[in-house]
Design a protein around this motif. Structure first.
Motif, PDB file in Angstrom:
ATOM      1  N   GLY A   2       7.104   3.513  -0.051  1.00  0.00           N
ATOM      2  CA  GLY A   2       6.336   3.359   1.159  1.00  0.00           C
ATOM      3  C   GLY A   2       6.509   4.684   1.867  1.00  0.00           C
TER       4      GLY A   2
ATOM      5  N   ALA B 154       9.708   5.260   5.101  1.00  0.00           N
ATOM      6  CA  ALA B 154       8.251   5.190   5.433  1.00  0.00           C
ATOM      7  C   ALA B 154       7.774   6.349   6.268  1.00  0.00           C
TER       8      ALA B 154
ATOM      9  N   GLY C  78      -5.307  -3.613   4.453  1.00  0.00           N
ATOM     10  CA  GLY C  78      -4.589  -3.538   5.713  1.00  0.00           C
ATOM     11  C   GLY C  78      -3.595  -2.247   5.629  1.00  0.00           C
ATOM     12  N   THR C  79      -3.178  -1.802   4.625  1.00  0.00           N
ATOM     13  CA  THR C  79      -2.133  -0.838   4.409  1.00  0.00           C
ATOM     14  C   THR C  79      -2.657   0.092   3.200  1.00  0.00           C
ATOM     15  N   PRO C  80      -2.078   1.290   3.576  1.00  0.00           N
ATOM     16  CA  PRO C  80      -2.560   2.169   2.211  1.00  0.00           C
ATOM     17  C   PRO C  80      -2.336   1.661   0.936  1.00  0.00           C
TER      18      PRO C  80
ATOM     19  N   ARG D 294       5.436   8.093   3.656  1.00  0.00           N
ATOM     20  CA  ARG D 294       4.300   8.779   4.271  1.00  0.00           C
ATOM     21  C   ARG D 294       4.364  10.133   4.710  1.00  0.00           C
TER      22      ARG D 294
ATOM     23  N   LYS E  20     -11.203   3.397   8.783  1.00  0.00           N
ATOM     24  CA  LYS E  20     -10.866   2.654   7.414  1.00  0.00           C
ATOM     25  C   LYS E  20     -11.801   2.057   6.649  1.00  0.00           C
TER      26      LYS E  20
ATOM     27  N   ASP F 207      -2.623  -1.374  -0.179  1.00  0.00           N
ATOM     28  CA  ASP F 207      -3.665  -2.347  -0.252  1.00  0.00           C
ATOM     29  C   ASP F 207      -4.921  -1.853  -0.706  1.00  0.00           C
TER      30      ASP F 207
ATOM     31  N   THR G 207      -4.826   1.583  12.437  1.00  0.00           N
ATOM     32  CA  THR G 207      -3.369   2.165  12.640  1.00  0.00           C
ATOM     33  C   THR G 207      -2.402   2.005  11.527  1.00  0.00           C
ATOM     34  N   ARG G 208      -2.543   0.798  10.923  1.00  0.00           N
ATOM     35  CA  ARG G 208      -1.744   0.624   9.653  1.00  0.00           C
ATOM     36  C   ARG G 208      -1.864   1.654   8.553  1.00  0.00           C
ATOM     37  N   LEU G 209      -3.089   2.196   8.424  1.00  0.00           N
ATOM     38  CA  LEU G 209      -3.392   3.007   7.161  1.00  0.00           C
ATOM     39  C   LEU G 209      -3.239   4.614   7.605  1.00  0.00           C
ATOM     40  N   ARG G 210      -2.713   4.639   8.824  1.00  0.00           N
ATOM     41  CA  ARG G 210      -2.279   6.160   9.062  1.00  0.00           C
ATOM     42  C   ARG G 210      -1.293   6.806   7.889  1.00  0.00           C
TER      43      ARG G 210
END
Length: 358
Positions: free
Chosen positions: A338, A356, A223-225, A340, A28, A227, A17-20
């Motif tokens: 950040g 974000a 964990g994140t885009p 999106r 992922k 990253d 979900t953190r990569l949405r």
């Protein structure tokens, strides 16, 4: 006993979900990193260590894994798949695949970690210390954002501590373990189980041996885009080891079928996906372009990811941001910090977006 006598389990069931919005269309571990699904890099390390039998614990969009990797033979592995029908936690997910395990020693990996540790060295620590479970631990500059794992002078794990403002050690759980098979079989079935909160503390309470293998190898949690972007760039530049890279290491990786203008600048470990287009005078620095993405003339994309078919128009700037599949950043727009942009959304020409939640 060699690594060929070891099974591997890779846990790839999370929704990311953190990569949405990137994970709306792919789990992922299947997101492209340096030209191939991220999971391909992890599997290449497992194979390089000598392991051949790998079980993937899947859940979200489970069918995408088998569609790409099949039975594993093309990758020099034997792959099996077990689908988790409801969330079971890390421990429950490990127990859920036990029916497919054959060996008495099992390497277990979180499927969203990019690391460079020597897996055979982790196995050596496990065997030399006669451990029930061995954890790969890495040192980080600031452990406050992680659960930390202190060990004694002999490498025996002392505790599993949640995030704390004053961590007693800089060692954190790196998401790679070696289990004795009997420990996996002792994990309760049919309910969620956390290895960090239940399984590992339970072993310590019983006086069982839990060892830590500590090193300073490359390590990054996807964990994140951003990253994902940074990890992909590290793979392209050769900072993170992988034999799955579909080309030589260097300042950029351009996949077959991509079109890059002669005067475009590609640096910082950028990846240009198949069928992607980079226009005249454009600049990519640490950028990750999925297949079919387009960067217009004179546009700048830095430390950002563009989803499939995304378009950054002429003169636009994208810095530290995410552009979803088939989304459009209009001419002379600026997207950064950040922000999106969700799939198929169009950012009108000349717009500025720094938050974000775009």
């Amino acid at each position: 006993m060699s690594a060929r006598d070891v099974d591997a389990v890779v846990l790839v069931g999370g929704k990311g979900t953190r990569l949405r919005p990137l994970t709306l269309s792919a789990p992922k571990p299947m997101l492209p990193a340096a030209g191939v699904p991220f999971l391909a890099h992890l599997l290449s390390r497992i194979r390089a260590a000598g392991v051949r039998h790998v079980v993937l614990g899947t859940s979200y969009l489970a069918e995408t894994f088998a569609a790409y990797f099949g039975d594993g033979s093309a990758f020099g592995l034997e792959l099996e798949y077990v689908v988790e029908t409801e969330p079971l936690g890390t421990g429950g997910a490990i127990r859920n695949v036990a029916c497919r395990l054959r060996a008495e020693e099992v390497l277990v990996f979180n499927g969203d970690v990019l690391a460079g540790t020597d897996l055979n060295a982790v196995l050596h620590t496990h065997r030399a210390t006669e451990a029930d479970v061995t954890l790969h631990l890495v040192r980080v500059p600031d452990a406050r954002a992680y659960g930390c794992v202190p060990t004694d002078s002999g490498g025996r794990v002392q505790a599993f501590l949640e995030k704390t403002p004053d961590p007693p050690t800089d060692q954190i759980n790196a998401g790679c373990y070696v289990f004795r098979r009997e420990v996996i079989d002792s994990i309760p079935t049919g309910r969620p189980v956390s290895v960090e909160r239940e399984t590992f503390p339970g072993l310590l309470a019983q006086g069982r041996r839990v060892s830590g293998h500590v090193d300073n190898a490359y390590w990054r949690d996807f964990g994140t885009p951003l990253d994902l972007v940074a990890g992909s760039a590290d793979l392209v530049r050769g900072l993170a080891p992988s034999s799955a890279l579909p080309g030589p290491t260097g300042p950029a990786l351009v996949l077959p079928g991509a079109e890059v203008a002669p005067d475009a600048v590609l640096v910082g470990g950028s990846t240009v996906g198949a069928g992607a287009v980079v226009g005249a005078g454009a600049r990519l620095d640490g950028a990750l372009l999925f297949d079919g993405a387009v960067v217009g003339a004179g546009a700048v994309v830095e430390h950002s990811v563009l989803g499939k078919g995304a378009r950054v128009a002429e003169g636009a700037t994208v810095r530290g941001a995410v552009v979803g599949d088939h989304a459009v950043v209009g001419e002379n727009c600026e997207l950064r910090d950040g922000a999106r942009l969700w799939p198929e959304v169009v950012l009108p020409a000349g717009s500025l977006r720094f938050s974000a939640g775009v």
